[in-house]
Design an enzyme around this catalytic site. Structure first.
Site, PDB file in Angstrom:
ATOM      1  CB  SER A 120     -34.685 107.752   3.989  1.00 23.67           C
ATOM      2  OG  SER A 120     -34.817 106.292   4.231  1.00 23.67           O
ATOM      3  CG  ASP A 195     -42.381 105.660   5.069  1.00 21.60           C
ATOM      4  OD1 ASP A 195     -41.843 104.702   4.567  1.00 21.60           O
ATOM      5  OD2 ASP A 195     -41.681 106.567   5.145  1.00 21.60           O
ATOM      6  CG  HIS A 227     -39.475 105.815   2.344  1.00 22.76           C
ATOM      7  ND1 HIS A 227     -39.184 106.247   3.640  1.00 22.76           N
ATOM      8  CD2 HIS A 227     -38.153 105.567   1.845  1.00 22.76           C
ATOM      9  CE1 HIS A 227     -37.940 106.400   3.962  1.00 22.76           C
ATOM     10  NE2 HIS A 227     -37.307 106.151   2.863  1.00 22.76           N
TER      11      HIS A 227
END
Length: 256
Positions: A120, A195, A227
């Site tokens: 991320s 995601d 994600h």
């Protein structure tokens, strides 16, 4: 074993994790494993916080986890330090932490073999590291990275970078896409195609820019993965794949 440091001029909270069977004085490759951005604190005085970092270290690395400016828990001025500047401040703080770790453990840290991995915001930081500082970082694994902040949630991004229509220069300065021609180090980008947080277009656009610039790189798409990676078998094999990529790349990096 985990050592906690207050690193560098900014007193960056940093954890240094050595292999369980490490012999002092033996140099090891370094693996930075940050989140490094707003919204997540990684360094705690708790052994449980470093279970995965300890596993990585036990594969033959000194693992460094550093909470630079912008991460929670250090007050308003700390939070605001990255106003309009993700790409400068957060990367500078990872380098500052690395330098402090190398100074604290000079016989154990091999600065000729430095990798970085993250997910991320940490994925953004990992890719940014090899694009902007190949003199420091020799390989990166970028998981679900934000590559272009115009594609990310406005409620998060505009708090720090402002309105992209009013400050396009800020967004350009913090995007990875213009940096694509600079890639000289191995980069593996991993992205779940399902995601719904950092959409797969981030990795696809970076890959397109890298290909257009003639820069070799690797992309691992994860079908049906969001994600994070909740599927146990996928998560385990993904760690092993990353480990193999890091070992191969850092083996080639020695002395570069």
């Amino acid at each position: 074993s985990v050592h906690l440091l207050s690193a560098g001029p900014h007193a960056i909270r940093t954890a240094v994790v050595f292999p369980s069977d490490h012999e002092p004085g033996t140099p090891l490759p370094v693996l930075l494993d940050p989140y490094g951005g707003p919204g997540a604190q990684r360094v705690w005085a708790s052994a449980r916080a470093f279970a995965e970092a300890q596993w990585l270290a036990d594969q033959g690395f000194v693992v460094v986890v550093a909470d630079g400016r912008g991460t929670p828990g250090r007050g308003s001025a700390w939070d605001r330090a990255l106003h309009h500047d993700f790409a400068g401040v957060t990367l500078d703080d990872q380098v500052e932490a690395l330098d402090a770790v190398a100074a604290a453990f000079p016989a154990e840290v091999d600065l000729s073999r430095v990798g970085i991995t993250g997910w991320s915001y940490g994925g953004y930081l990992a890719a940014l590291a090899v694009l902007k500082r190949p003199d420091v970082f020799h390989v990166a694994v970028a998981g679900a990275p934000v590559t272009e902040w115009r594609l990310y949630d406005t409620c998060y991004t505009e708090r720090y970078l402002g309105d992209p229509n009013e400050r396009p220069d800020v967004y350009d300065a913090n995007s990875l896409l213009p940096l694509a021609p600079k890639l000289d180090r191995p980069l593996l980008s991993i992205h779940g195609l399902a995601d719904d947080n950092v959409v797969a277009a981030h990795t696809l656009q970076l890959s397109q820019a890298l290909l257009a610039a003639g820069r070799p790189h690797e992309v691992l798409p994860l079908v049906g993965v969001t994600h994070m990676t909740p599927q146990e078998i996928v998560a385990e094999n993904l760690l092993l794949h990353q480990l193999d990529f890091l070992r191969r790349s850092l083996g080639e990096a020695r002395g570069n």
